[in-house]
Design a protein around this motif. Structure first.
Motif, PDB file in Angstrom:
ATOM      1  N   THR A  24       0.824  -1.207   0.000  1.00  0.00           N
ATOM      2  CA  THR A  24       0.000   0.000   0.000  1.00  0.00           C
ATOM      3  C   THR A  24       0.859   1.258   0.000  1.00  0.00           C
ATOM      4  O   THR A  24       0.500   2.262  -0.597  1.00  0.00           O
ATOM      5  CB  THR A  24      -0.915   0.013   1.233  1.00  0.00           C
ATOM      6  N   HIS A  25       2.001   1.202   0.661  1.00  0.00           N
ATOM      7  CA  HIS A  25       2.858   2.392   0.740  1.00  0.00           C
ATOM      8  C   HIS A  25       3.358   2.806  -0.641  1.00  0.00           C
ATOM      9  O   HIS A  25       3.557   3.996  -0.910  1.00  0.00           O
ATOM     10  CB  HIS A  25       4.055   2.126   1.648  1.00  0.00           C
ATOM     11  N   SER A  53      -5.318   6.024  -4.720  1.00  0.00           N
ATOM     12  CA  SER A  53      -6.092   6.073  -3.471  1.00  0.00           C
ATOM     13  C   SER A  53      -6.647   4.682  -3.179  1.00  0.00           C
ATOM     14  O   SER A  53      -7.672   4.283  -3.731  1.00  0.00           O
ATOM     15  CB  SER A  53      -7.233   7.087  -3.596  1.00  0.00           C
ATOM     16  N   VAL A  73       0.362   7.505  10.984  1.00  0.00           N
ATOM     17  CA  VAL A  73       0.285   7.460   9.526  1.00  0.00           C
ATOM     18  C   VAL A  73      -0.817   8.411   9.079  1.00  0.00           C
ATOM     19  O   VAL A  73      -1.952   8.326   9.562  1.00  0.00           O
ATOM     20  CB  VAL A  73      -0.009   6.037   9.008  1.00  0.00           C
ATOM     21  N   THR A  86       4.493   8.469   7.128  1.00  0.00           N
ATOM     22  CA  THR A  86       4.679   7.544   8.242  1.00  0.00           C
ATOM     23  C   THR A  86       5.618   8.210   9.234  1.00  0.00           C
ATOM     24  O   THR A  86       6.823   8.332   8.979  1.00  0.00           O
ATOM     25  CB  THR A  86       5.260   6.211   7.757  1.00  0.00           C
ATOM     26  N   THR A 145      -7.619   1.891  -0.081  1.00  0.00           N
ATOM     27  CA  THR A 145      -7.812   1.519   1.315  1.00  0.00           C
ATOM     28  C   THR A 145      -7.888   0.005   1.384  1.00  0.00           C
ATOM     29  O   THR A 145      -8.669  -0.609   0.665  1.00  0.00           O
ATOM     30  CB  THR A 145      -9.104   2.125   1.880  1.00  0.00           C
ATOM     31  N   ARG A 192       1.402   9.886   1.552  1.00  0.00           N
ATOM     32  CA  ARG A 192       1.370   8.987   2.710  1.00  0.00           C
ATOM     33  C   ARG A 192       2.579   9.313   3.570  1.00  0.00           C
ATOM     34  O   ARG A 192       3.725   9.218   3.120  1.00  0.00           O
ATOM     35  CB  ARG A 192       1.393   7.522   2.274  1.00  0.00           C
ATOM     36  N   GLU A 226      -2.760  10.100   5.611  1.00  0.00           N
ATOM     37  CA  GLU A 226      -2.964   9.921   4.170  1.00  0.00           C
ATOM     38  C   GLU A 226      -4.010  10.912   3.664  1.00  0.00           C
ATOM     39  O   GLU A 226      -5.186  10.585   3.555  1.00  0.00           O
ATOM     40  CB  GLU A 226      -3.408   8.487   3.865  1.00  0.00           C
TER      41      GLU A 226
END
Length: 781
Positions: free
Chosen positions: A90-91, A96, A589, A582, A98, A580, A591
């Protein structure tokens, strides 16, 4: 006049020419009235009819879906996904996305869309009848219900499309037991997933058979609504390595009985119990290193014993009155065979899938027709049967990763066949018509003494051929540019038939047949630019386009009212910027995403002055907004917070003539596009207390939006609160947990969808279900 699910013909029922004219004018006026419920016509010759009907289709996979990731749910930990048709995290996805892992869904007690779509920024779920309820992304929709054309959201299983061209027979809401993950892709996904993904897509990834170990799991649930029914569920999974490391079989069976809460006064009891049956199988064979052959089966059926709408203005919340239960039964079966073969320079993926869906429903239309023949006071019923079959083929080459230049190229073919039959039954109508038209003509108008619209049938055939690809180049270490495109040809033909008294009223003949055909060839580009200086920061810009099938019109020719042959694909361009972050050693995190969508040539249904509805490309709209998702592991051990927020401004950018004098003004809010949505999940887990309890509270707010574009009826503007506590313990064999939960703790009666049909006794409103209290026991080997 009421809306029939898929076929729709205006039922003007009278005793003389003058009465016939008066009824026709009344029907036209009602169709134009704000808040009236639109009838769902067949592919063309439709007028205004009876219930929700359906939507989308198409897709294609990447590398073999990955098994569930054993994650700790740390916010900074990336989850393996297949959203880009290749194994990545996902990173690293410049889109977009989820991802809700199977572990996360189990922690929240989520079983279906109702439980987890609210945790996805930019997504709106509109519960109506289980099995045919829709999801909207970023406000890209002209209705919160089901449309006669293809929908704007794609639904997939292992990247295989679960919806087809034209209306959907069923929108599978697959039970999440033993799921690896559910991927929600926001924004158009047509470059890699094909049609019906104008707003976004949902991809359901079940766990595959694992040849490394024996595994098993089980779940048992009991729940109920105070003052209503009690429900329960039983689920089980077993994974058997037949040849260790080479051949494995995995099977899942589950059954849910969700409690009813609607009291049907005509029956005298709660009637809307829902029964969900699900079977899944996975066989994985890896004869050699780098070779994987997988078979996946899905079979799910949903039986709703009574359509769960209320008549709040006439009878009160959770109350309706019909002479029979208005049952709805939907089912989906899918078989997929897939080969993944490692080559020296790439991975070859080839797949073939067969999908079959069915729908059987039965509605009481007596309140809408009443005593339409003098002296006849019989009830009128509207049964419906639908069936669809689809074949999907795809082959794809994906270059190996971890190189500066990567690429993907593929081709796909999708073919779908569909049939719907929807007669209208009124016992004793033939002798009543004989007194008006004479016995000879009445006998031709009515079949078997009560079916006065036979045949009432529509057929659709659709094909999609496409080639697609993407290329990515990483340069200066931190930058990656990606370009892609899809070239497609889509074709769809349809026909509709109507006979008997219905055809006589509508067309002046005892039989009418209409047919239509549309075809289109086009190309869609995609571009993204990603900046990733380290694993803590990633930012991207993306431009993407989406499309969906057009649909032919099969209306009768009328020189007074020019009608297009059909609709062409919508044109939709999405611009978005996202990042994103972190932070705090992966304890935080963030987003945020900004997007702007230009939607041209929107498909919508319009009405002619003679009452016939048809599909047309009507105008332009824009959707612009902001999505945010954040997860924070607080300094207090065991306490975490996840929060989502969405702002959407989706509206028309020009006035639209909706027919029958209904002008949809410039700036009108699009259907199912609430301005604001929020959800928060607060979780606390203690490792020091007995049973290591975990407490969670989920809050969701959905703002107000029209149920139909240009309609005064509004949905949303409600809050819900769910609470759950789970304790874990070791059993003699394996590990177990027990959960106690309360859904809709605050007893929200928010309106999720509805149809205003001109009188309180005809209006149909869908409300949030009452408070649900339950207990679940989980066991895993």
């Amino acid at each position: 006049m009421k809306t029939r699910t898929i076929l729709s013909l205006r039922r003007g029922l009278l005793t003389s020419g003058a009465a016939m004219l008066a009824l026709t004018q009344a029907a036209a006026a009602q169709s134009a009235a704000p808040g009236s419920r639109p009838r769902q016509p067949p592919p063309g010759a439709s007028k205004t009819a009876h219930h929700p009907a359906s939507a989308p289709a198409r897709a294609a996979p990447s590398q073999a879906p990955q098994p569930a990731v054993d994650e700790k749910e740390a916010p900074g930990e990336a989850i393996t996904v297949s959203a880009t048709r290749r194994r990545t995290t996902t990173h690293d996805v410049a889109d977009s996305v989820t991802v809700l892992s199977g572990r996360k869904l189990e922690q929240l007690g989520a079983q279906s869309y109702e439980d987890y779509i609210k945790l996805v920024p930019g997504a709106t779920f509109t519960p109506t009848v289980p099995g045919i309820s829709t999801i909207t992304f970023r406000g890209i929709s002209t209705t919160a219900g089901l449309d006669q054309g293809q929908g704007t959201t794609g639904y997939f299983l292992n990247d295989i499309p679960l919806t087809e061209p034209g209306f959907a027979i069923d929108i599978p809401n697959i039970d999440t037991f033993d799921v690896a993950r559910v991927e929600a892709l926001r924004g158009p996904q047509s470059t890699l997933f094909g049609s019906a993904t104008l707003g976004g897509a949902i991809d359901y990834i079940p766990n595959q058979a694992d040849g490394s170990k024996l595994d098993a799991a089980a779940q048992s649930t009991i729940d109920g609504m105070p003052g209503h029914e009690v429900g329960y569920g039983e689920k089980g999974m077993i994974n058997i390595p037949v040849i260790k490391g080479k051949l494995a079989i995995r099977g899942v069976l589950d059954y849910r009985q969700d409690p009813g809460y609607i009291t049907n006064l005509g029956i005298g009891r709660n009637t809307n119990t829902t029964y969900t049956r699900n079977a899944r199988a996975s066989i994985v064979f890896t004869p050699f290193e780098g070779t994987k052959l997988a078979y996946t089966y899905l079979g799910q059926s949903v039986q709703v014993s009574d359509d769960p709408y209320s008549e709040p203005q006439a009878l009160g919340n959770y109350v309706k009155q019909r002479l029979t239960t208005e049952r709805v039964y939907t089912q989906t079966q899918m078989h997929e065979l897939r080969l993944d073969q490692d080559l020296p320079f790439a991975t070859l993926s080839a797949m073939a899938a067969f999908l079959r869906k069915g729908q059987s429903s039965y509605w009481d239309d007596t309140p809408f027709f009443g005593s339409f023949v003098p002296g006849l006071h019989s009830p009128t019923y509207a049964p419906q049967e639908g069936d669809s079959k689809s074949m999907y083929y795809e082959v794809r080459l994906t270059s190996h990763q971890h190189r500066p230049f990567t690429w993907l190229i593929g081709a796909a073919y999708y073919d779908s066949w569909k049939r719907i039959s929807a007669p209208v039954l009124t016992p004793g109508i033939e002798p009543a018509l004989a007194g008006i038209y004479g016995p000879a003509l009445a006998q031709q108008m009515v079949r078997n003494g009560d079916d006065w619209e036979n045949p009432d049938m529509a057929k659709y055939d659709g094909t999609e051929k496409s080639i697609f690809g993407e290329m990515s180049w990483r340069f200066l270490k931190d930058f990656t540019v990606t370009g892609g495109a899809r070239v497609f040809n889509m074709a769809q033909n349809s026909s509709s038939q109507l006979g008997g008294y219905g055809a006589y009223l509508d067309y002046g003949t005892l039989y009418h047949r209409g047919a239509g055909f549309v075809s289109q060839t086009s190309a869609l580009p995609k571009f993204s630019f990603k900046y990733e200086p380290n694993r803590q920061i990633m930012a991207y810009f993306q431009l993407s386009e989406g499309y969906r099938f057009g649909a032919p019109n099969t209306n009768p020719v009328n020189p007074k009212y020019p009608t297009p042959q059909g609709t062409k694909s919508d044109s939709l361009i999405n611009y978005e910027v996202g990042t994103r972050l972190t932070l705090l050693h992966s304890h935080l995190v963030l987003e945020p995403t900004l997007y702007w969508i230009d939607w041209s040539n929107m498909q919508a249904r319009l009405a002619r002055p003679d009452g016939i509805t048809y599909g047309a490309n009507v105008g332009n709209a824009v959707s612009r907004g902001f999505e945010f998702s954040g997860t924070w592991l607080t300094p207090l051990p065991g306490l975490s917070l996840n929060a989502n927020a969405t702002y959407t401004d989706a509206h028309t950018t020009q006035s639209i003539d909706g027919g029958l004098g209904n002008i949809i003004a410039k700036g009108t809010q699009l259907a199912s596009s609430p301005k604001w949505q929020f959800s928060e999940v607060l979780t606390y887990q203690s490792e020091s207390l007995p049973l290591h309890p975990q407490f969670s509270v989920v809050h969701h707010y959905q703002g107000s939006a029209p149920g139909l574009m240009g309609n005064s009826f509004r949905i949303g503007n409600y809050n819900t609160v769910d609470i759950r506590v789970t304790g874990r313990f070791h059993s003699a064999i394996g590990n177990s947990s027990i959960s106690l939960y309360v859904n809709n703790l605050n007893q929200s009666r928010g309106v999720t969808m509805g149809y205003l049909n001109g009188a309180p006794t005809l209006d149909q409103i869908y409300l949030m279900p009452p408070r649900l209290i339950g207990m679940t026991l989980n066991w895993h080997l």
